[in-house]
Motif scaffolding. Structure first.
Motif, PDB file in Angstrom:
ATOM      1  N   MET A   1       0.751  -1.047  -0.039  1.00  0.00           N
ATOM      2  CA  MET A   1       0.116   0.001   0.114  1.00  0.00           C
ATOM      3  C   MET A   1       0.898   1.307  -0.126  1.00  0.00           C
ATOM      4  O   MET A   1       1.760   1.254   0.674  1.00  0.00           O
ATOM      5  CB  MET A   1      -1.013   0.051   1.329  1.00  0.00           C
ATOM      6  CG  MET A   1      -1.930  -1.238   1.287  1.00  0.00           C
ATOM      7  SD  MET A   1      -2.800  -1.036  -0.073  1.00  0.00           S
ATOM      8  CE  MET A   1      -2.994  -2.995  -0.486  1.00  0.00           C
ATOM      9  N   ILE A   2       0.533   2.241  -0.691  1.00  0.00           N
ATOM     10  CA  ILE A   2       1.062   3.405  -0.886  1.00  0.00           C
ATOM     11  C   ILE A   2       0.369   4.667  -0.752  1.00  0.00           C
ATOM     12  O   ILE A   2      -0.971   4.683  -0.969  1.00  0.00           O
ATOM     13  CB  ILE A   2       1.791   3.532  -2.340  1.00  0.00           C
ATOM     14  CG1 ILE A   2       0.880   3.515  -3.208  1.00  0.00           C
ATOM     15  CG2 ILE A   2       3.068   2.410  -2.387  1.00  0.00           C
ATOM     16  CD1 ILE A   2       1.565   3.883  -4.751  1.00  0.00           C
ATOM     17  N   GLY A   3       0.838   5.574  -0.350  1.00  0.00           N
ATOM     18  CA  GLY A   3       0.326   7.245  -0.080  1.00  0.00           C
ATOM     19  C   GLY A   3       1.374   8.278  -0.302  1.00  0.00           C
ATOM     20  O   GLY A   3       2.364   7.968   0.013  1.00  0.00           O
ATOM     21  N   ASN A   4       0.869   9.341  -0.733  1.00  0.00           N
ATOM     22  CA  ASN A   4       1.726  10.560  -0.769  1.00  0.00           C
ATOM     23  C   ASN A   4       1.082  11.736  -0.476  1.00  0.00           C
ATOM     24  O   ASN A   4      -0.221  11.935  -0.644  1.00  0.00           O
ATOM     25  CB  ASN A   4       2.468  10.385  -2.124  1.00  0.00           C
ATOM     26  CG  ASN A   4       2.030  11.447  -3.168  1.00  0.00           C
ATOM     27  OD1 ASN A   4       2.471  12.179  -3.621  1.00  0.00           O
ATOM     28  ND2 ASN A   4       0.873  10.870  -3.813  1.00  0.00           N
ATOM     29  N   ASP A   5       1.732  12.679  -0.143  1.00  0.00           N
ATOM     30  CA  ASP A   5       1.315  14.048   0.126  1.00  0.00           C
ATOM     31  C   ASP A   5       2.305  15.220  -0.263  1.00  0.00           C
ATOM     32  O   ASP A   5       3.486  14.968   0.006  1.00  0.00           O
ATOM     33  CB  ASP A   5       0.815  14.053   1.722  1.00  0.00           C
ATOM     34  CG  ASP A   5       0.163  15.519   1.896  1.00  0.00           C
ATOM     35  OD1 ASP A   5      -0.919  15.709   1.235  1.00  0.00           O
ATOM     36  OD2 ASP A   5       0.474  16.387   2.770  1.00  0.00           O
ATOM     37  N   VAL A   6       1.747  16.335  -0.893  1.00  0.00           N
ATOM     38  CA  VAL A   6       2.402  17.179  -1.392  1.00  0.00           C
ATOM     39  C   VAL A   6       1.988  18.621  -0.244  1.00  0.00           C
ATOM     40  O   VAL A   6       0.896  18.812  -0.605  1.00  0.00           O
ATOM     41  CB  VAL A   6       2.757  17.513  -2.791  1.00  0.00           C
ATOM     42  CG1 VAL A   6       1.674  17.911  -3.532  1.00  0.00           C
ATOM     43  CG2 VAL A   6       3.989  18.478  -2.899  1.00  0.00           C
TER      44      VAL A   6
ATOM     45  N   GLU B   1      -1.368  12.375   6.184  1.00  0.00           N
ATOM     46  CA  GLU B   1      -1.950  12.538   5.031  1.00  0.00           C
ATOM     47  C   GLU B   1      -1.603  11.334   3.943  1.00  0.00           C
ATOM     48  O   GLU B   1      -2.332  10.603   3.440  1.00  0.00           O
ATOM     49  CB  GLU B   1      -1.890  13.771   4.352  1.00  0.00           C
ATOM     50  CG  GLU B   1      -2.885  14.778   4.822  1.00  0.00           C
ATOM     51  CD  GLU B   1      -4.216  14.720   4.388  1.00  0.00           C
ATOM     52  OE1 GLU B   1      -4.518  14.705   3.436  1.00  0.00           O
ATOM     53  OE2 GLU B   1      -4.942  14.892   5.324  1.00  0.00           O
ATOM     54  N   ALA B   2      -0.201  11.270   3.790  1.00  0.00           N
ATOM     55  CA  ALA B   2       0.262  10.093   2.840  1.00  0.00           C
ATOM     56  C   ALA B   2      -0.088   8.656   3.672  1.00  0.00           C
ATOM     57  O   ALA B   2      -0.364   7.738   2.806  1.00  0.00           O
ATOM     58  CB  ALA B   2       1.669  10.380   2.878  1.00  0.00           C
ATOM     59  N   ALA B   3      -0.097   8.529   5.019  1.00  0.00           N
ATOM     60  CA  ALA B   3      -0.216   7.306   5.692  1.00  0.00           C
ATOM     61  C   ALA B   3      -1.926   6.815   5.500  1.00  0.00           C
ATOM     62  O   ALA B   3      -2.261   5.886   5.298  1.00  0.00           O
ATOM     63  CB  ALA B   3      -0.064   7.043   6.989  1.00  0.00           C
ATOM     64  N   TYR B   4      -2.740   8.115   5.669  1.00  0.00           N
ATOM     65  CA  TYR B   4      -4.080   8.061   5.811  1.00  0.00           C
ATOM     66  C   TYR B   4      -4.236   7.381   4.099  1.00  0.00           C
ATOM     67  O   TYR B   4      -5.287   6.614   3.973  1.00  0.00           O
ATOM     68  CB  TYR B   4      -4.909   9.362   5.836  1.00  0.00           C
ATOM     69  CG  TYR B   4      -6.268   9.064   5.564  1.00  0.00           C
ATOM     70  CD1 TYR B   4      -7.315   8.706   6.378  1.00  0.00           C
ATOM     71  CD2 TYR B   4      -6.774   9.557   4.374  1.00  0.00           C
ATOM     72  CE1 TYR B   4      -8.589   8.390   6.101  1.00  0.00           C
ATOM     73  CE2 TYR B   4      -8.091   9.620   3.901  1.00  0.00           C
ATOM     74  CZ  TYR B   4      -8.794   9.014   4.910  1.00  0.00           C
ATOM     75  OH  TYR B   4     -10.357   8.688   4.392  1.00  0.00           O
TER      76      TYR B   4
ATOM     77  N   THR C   1       7.418   6.289   6.378  1.00  0.00           N
ATOM     78  CA  THR C   1       7.300   7.478   5.566  1.00  0.00           C
ATOM     79  C   THR C   1       8.869   8.076   5.252  1.00  0.00           C
ATOM     80  O   THR C   1       9.852   7.930   6.191  1.00  0.00           O
ATOM     81  CB  THR C   1       6.698   8.404   6.253  1.00  0.00           C
ATOM     82  OG1 THR C   1       7.198   8.802   7.542  1.00  0.00           O
ATOM     83  CG2 THR C   1       5.154   8.137   6.568  1.00  0.00           C
ATOM     84  N   GLN C   2       9.062   8.843   4.047  1.00  0.00           N
ATOM     85  CA  GLN C   2       9.970   9.457   3.827  1.00  0.00           C
ATOM     86  C   GLN C   2       9.627  11.051   3.234  1.00  0.00           C
ATOM     87  O   GLN C   2       8.652  10.993   2.633  1.00  0.00           O
ATOM     88  CB  GLN C   2      10.868   8.961   2.791  1.00  0.00           C
ATOM     89  CG  GLN C   2      11.603   7.608   3.123  1.00  0.00           C
ATOM     90  CD  GLN C   2      12.571   7.350   2.091  1.00  0.00           C
ATOM     91  OE1 GLN C   2      12.374   7.269   1.085  1.00  0.00           O
ATOM     92  NE2 GLN C   2      13.863   6.837   2.511  1.00  0.00           N
TER      93      GLN C   2
ATOM     94  N   THR D   1       5.763  13.981   1.039  1.00  0.00           N
ATOM     95  CA  THR D   1       5.851  12.593   1.770  1.00  0.00           C
ATOM     96  C   THR D   1       5.398  11.451   1.061  1.00  0.00           C
ATOM     97  O   THR D   1       4.310  11.489   0.495  1.00  0.00           O
ATOM     98  CB  THR D   1       5.203  12.861   3.246  1.00  0.00           C
ATOM     99  OG1 THR D   1       5.661  13.654   4.025  1.00  0.00           O
ATOM    100  CG2 THR D   1       5.036  11.395   3.995  1.00  0.00           C
ATOM    101  N   VAL D   2       5.994  10.371   1.177  1.00  0.00           N
ATOM    102  CA  VAL D   2       5.816   9.047   0.573  1.00  0.00           C
ATOM    103  C   VAL D   2       5.473   8.124   1.856  1.00  0.00           C
ATOM    104  O   VAL D   2       6.440   8.148   2.688  1.00  0.00           O
ATOM    105  CB  VAL D   2       6.780   8.621  -0.403  1.00  0.00           C
ATOM    106  CG1 VAL D   2       6.338   7.176  -0.821  1.00  0.00           C
ATOM    107  CG2 VAL D   2       6.838   9.425  -1.660  1.00  0.00           C
ATOM    108  N   ALA D   3       4.369   7.443   1.963  1.00  0.00           N
ATOM    109  CA  ALA D   3       4.129   6.384   2.893  1.00  0.00           C
ATOM    110  C   ALA D   3       3.965   4.795   2.049  1.00  0.00           C
ATOM    111  O   ALA D   3       3.275   5.126   1.124  1.00  0.00           O
ATOM    112  CB  ALA D   3       2.860   6.414   3.649  1.00  0.00           C
ATOM    113  N   VAL D   4       4.393   4.070   2.670  1.00  0.00           N
ATOM    114  CA  VAL D   4       4.568   2.556   2.254  1.00  0.00           C
ATOM    115  C   VAL D   4       4.153   1.830   3.292  1.00  0.00           C
ATOM    116  O   VAL D   4       4.630   1.965   4.561  1.00  0.00           O
ATOM    117  CB  VAL D   4       5.849   1.958   1.256  1.00  0.00           C
ATOM    118  CG1 VAL D   4       5.959   3.044  -0.019  1.00  0.00           C
ATOM    119  CG2 VAL D   4       7.010   2.208   2.319  1.00  0.00           C
TER     120      VAL D   4
END
Length: 163
Positions: free
Chosen positions: A1-6, A54-57, A99-100, A110-113
């Motif tokens: 699962m992935i997510g990202n936020d800017v 946000e990215a993790a959500y 996250t990174q 941010t990128v979440a995996v």
């Protein structure tokens, strides 16, 4: 699962008053508020933690197919690598996301995996396809790959898993 936020930091500065009464308490745990208070650039840490949530959500939403406003259920721990790079974890119940976060050109990304070994990339001009529940995918050759789309102010970022 992935997510990202800017986050467009210039837009955030104009649009949001993170110092108003109740803002931090509504969005962040005591530990997160302490991380903000202890960071030399408090406003930066507010947006790093918010972007992590946000990215993790987005990853959690893809995993659970649940939509909710739950910033208080997303618990962040962050390690500051330098003034422009952060690594962290976000825990939501039984789910954990790595996250990174990086800051460049007045944008925070941010990128979440869910799986730290998962490889992601940022495709150039991808064709975004909305799947079940509105979840984004990109077409890669003849396959659909999970994607995450984020935009704020002047910035837009799309990430996808590598095939």
């Amino acid at each position: 699962m992935i997510g990202n936020d800017v986050i467009d930091l210039a837009a955030a500065k104009k649009e949001s008053n993170w110092q108003r009464e109740g803002f931090l308490q509504r969005l962040f745990s005591e530990e997160e508020q302490q991380a903000i208070a202890n960071h030399p650039e408090q406003e930066t840490m507010v947006w790093v933690l918010w972007s992590m949530k946000e990215a993790a959500y987005k990853a959690w939403n893809r995993q659970t197919r649940t939509r909710a406003f739950i910033p208080h259920l997303l618990h962040c721990s962050v390690k500051v690598l330098d003034s422009e790079n952060f690594m962290g974890k976000v825990v939501c119940g039984d789910f954990k996301y790595h996250t990174q976060t990086s800051i460049s050109d007045d944008a925070l990304h941010t990128v979440a995996v869910a799986d730290n070994s998962q490889k992601i990339h940022e495709p150039v001009n991808p064709e975004i396809i909305k799947g079940e529940g509105g979840l984004p995918f990109i077409r890669d050759k003849k396959k659909l790959l999970p994607a995450s789309v984020s935009h704020h102010g002047r910035y837009r970022r799309v990430i996808s898993v590598c095939d």
